[in-house]
Design an enzyme around this catalytic site. Structure first.
Site, short mmCIF file in Angstrom:
data_model
loop_
_atom_site.label_atom_id
_atom_site.label_comp_id
_atom_site.label_asym_id
_atom_site.label_seq_id
_atom_site.Cartn_x
_atom_site.Cartn_y
_atom_site.Cartn_z
N THR A 58 0.83 -1.15 -0.06
CA THR A 58 -0.06 -0.05 -0.05
C THR A 58 0.76 1.26 0.24
O THR A 58 0.54 2.33 -0.59
CB THR A 58 -0.86 -0.05 1.17
N THR A 97 13.98 4.58 10.36
CA THR A 97 14.92 3.63 10.88
C THR A 97 14.45 2.22 10.33
O THR A 97 13.22 1.98 10.09
CB THR A 97 14.83 3.53 12.18
N ASN A 121 -6.37 -9.68 -6.80
CA ASN A 121 -6.52 -10.54 -5.55
C ASN A 121 -7.85 -10.92 -5.37
O ASN A 121 -7.96 -12.13 -4.60
CB ASN A 121 -6.00 -9.60 -4.49
N CYS A 155 -9.72 -7.13 2.90
CA CYS A 155 -9.55 -5.62 3.33
C CYS A 155 -10.86 -4.96 3.27
O CYS A 155 -11.11 -4.00 3.67
CB CYS A 155 -8.49 -4.99 2.59
N ALA A 162 5.56 -8.58 1.55
CA ALA A 162 6.02 -9.68 2.45
C ALA A 162 4.97 -10.65 2.64
O ALA A 162 5.14 -11.74 2.63
CB ALA A 162 6.83 -9.29 3.52
N HIS A 163 3.93 -10.18 3.41
CA HIS A 163 2.91 -11.00 4.02
C HIS A 163 2.23 -11.83 3.10
O HIS A 163 1.53 -12.74 3.50
CB HIS A 163 2.21 -10.17 4.93
N1 PLP Z 1 -2.10 -4.87 -4.19
C1 PLP Z 1 -2.62 -6.15 -4.20
C2 PLP Z 1 -3.24 -6.87 -5.39
C3 PLP Z 1 -3.30 -6.85 -2.88
O1 PLP Z 1 -3.72 -7.88 -3.03
C4 PLP Z 1 -2.88 -5.98 -1.81
C5 PLP Z 1 -3.08 -6.86 -0.49
O2 PLP Z 1 -4.28 -7.18 -0.10
C6 PLP Z 1 -2.11 -4.80 -1.86
C7 PLP Z 1 -1.90 -4.44 -3.12
C8 PLP Z 1 -1.68 -4.24 -0.56
O3 PLP Z 1 -0.66 -4.91 0.08
P1 PLP Z 1 -0.16 -4.52 1.59
O4 PLP Z 1 -1.23 -5.30 2.34
O5 PLP Z 1 1.12 -5.00 1.75
O6 PLP Z 1 -0.37 -2.97 1.90
#
Ligand code: PLP
Length: 374
Positions: A71, A234, A148, A321, A197-198
């Site tokens: 993000t 940092t 996603n 989300c 990363a996650h």
């Molecule tokens: N872009 C896509 C296609 C995603 O699936 C996500 C997370 O759901 C993001 C961006 C945002 O990533 P982050 O959770 O690292 O902010």
């Protein structure tokens, strides 16, 4: 143990990442900006992580900018690029993540021209449609590598060619592609590429923005000189180390996982045959193999998700989300209200087993039949 089928939302920490991070949560706590040996070691750990992540992405270490997640990386790429100019036009796919849509809407409110390219019914955004949206004043084109919610894989390299021809920067949201698709910096044609990363077995709150050499990207967070002065703060040493370790595992196993998911996917698609009014959203073939988005017409997906959760099956209605909100992605591909309200996303991970999918499928069938009766 619950059956976790929500890997597009987030993934469990890979043991390799946990092991690599562990010392940095204890005695290896020094600030990488210091001058004593412990600090030099912390600095070296970050730069090794940068090199290892760069190897996974096919880019140079100095092109990798560690940050707080995709993000942040996407906001950085879009807003810093736009705000360095007086105005102009940006183009993005019509099914981008909110981390792209929201900053673009923010820019539109401040006088920038923004075009969201209409997707096909499957979520596919064609290079032709992007080319038709581009204008002489277009300075940036943004496209996700894979969606996603739907799993639909976009023609990134082709759209990169369109952006280049138009003289625009090309931003790729590669969050769902890393470890799932054979995507790297050179083949994507990206000038800017965001990863997280996650989504690949790394820790939450860490990501990277790859900035191709020669691309002028203004600083985002102003403060200290970290990340070549473009992202002050940092460094998250443990996070960077964990991200690199997880990305290496994901990239090394990508083909094996791809084969497994491709073999397992029909187990979920079987639901479209078992249940009336159950349809696949997204593309049949141009898709992430781990992702299946199904519309259960006449069913409230939030209720279905909650009931499945009570039975130990973890899935998402649309994207995690946006849980509880109407999916803008599903609306953008032209689904009607009953299909949007009834859509559930299943996303597999490296350890998803056949028996888990079979148990999940039975649970879906039982809950759907109960909800339709009720
Ligand atoms: N872009 C896509 C296609 C995603 O699936 C996500 C997370 O759901 C993001 C961006 C945002 O990533 P982050 O959770 O690292 O902010």
């Amino acid at each position: 143990m619950s059956i976790y089928l929500d890997h597009n939302a987030t993934t469990p920490l890979a043991p390799e990442a946990a092991r690599a991070m562990e010392p940095f949560g204890r005695d290896r706590f020094a600030n990488p900006s210091g001058l004593y040996p412990e600090a030099v070691a912390a600095r070296r750990a970050v730069s090794e992580a940068r090199e290892r992540l760069a190897a996974c992405l096919g880019c140079r270490a100095e092109e990798v900018l560690f940050n707080g997640g995709a993000t942040e990386g996407l906001n950085h790429a879009l807003l810093a690029t736009a705000l360095a100019r007086d105005g102009g036009h940006l183009v993005a796919g019509g099914v981008e993540h909110a981390a792209v849509r929201r900053p673009l809407e923010w820019l539109a409110r401040r006088g920038f021209q923004v075009t969201f390219v209409r997707p096909q019914r499957t979520g596919l955004v064609t290079a032709e449609a992007v080319a038709a949206a581009c204008r002489p004043e277009t300075f940036l084109v943004a496209l996700q590598a894979a969606n996603n919610e739907l799993g639909t894989v976009q023609p990134v390299a082709e759209v990169g060619t369109v952006a280049r021809r138009c003289g625009a920067l090309f931003l790729v949201d590669a969050v769902q592609a890393l470890g799932k698709l054979p995507l790297d910096m050179p083949t994507s044609g990206a000038d800017l590429l965001a990863v997280s990363a996650h989504k690949v077995g790394g820790p939450k709150g860490v990501g990277a923005l790859v900035v191709r050499t020669g691309v002028e990207l203004p600083a985002w967070l102003h403060g200290g000189g970290q990340e070549a002065g473009r992202r002050a703060g940092t460094e998250n040493v443990a996070g960077a180390v964990g991200f690199a370790a997880a990305a290496e595992v994901a990239v090394a196993n990508r083909e094996t996982w791809h084969r497994r998911w491709t073999a397992l996917r029909p187990e979920l698609l079987e639901l479209t045959r078992i249940l009336a009014d159950c349809r696949l959203n997204g593309h049949e073939t141009l898709t992430l193999p781990n992702t299946v988005s199904l519309a259960f017409r006449g069913i409230d997906a939030v209720e279905l998700t909650v009931r499945l959760g009570e039975r130990g099956v973890c899935v998402s209605p649309g994207a995690a989300c946006c849980a509880g909100e109407r999916s803008e992605i599903l609306a953008a591909i032209g689904l009607d209200e009953p299909a949007i309200a009834g859509t559930v996303r299943f996303s597999m991970g490296p350890d998803t087993a056949l028996t888990e999918l079979q148990r999940a499928r039975s649970a879906v069938v039982e809950v759907c039949r109960a909800l339709r009766r009720g």
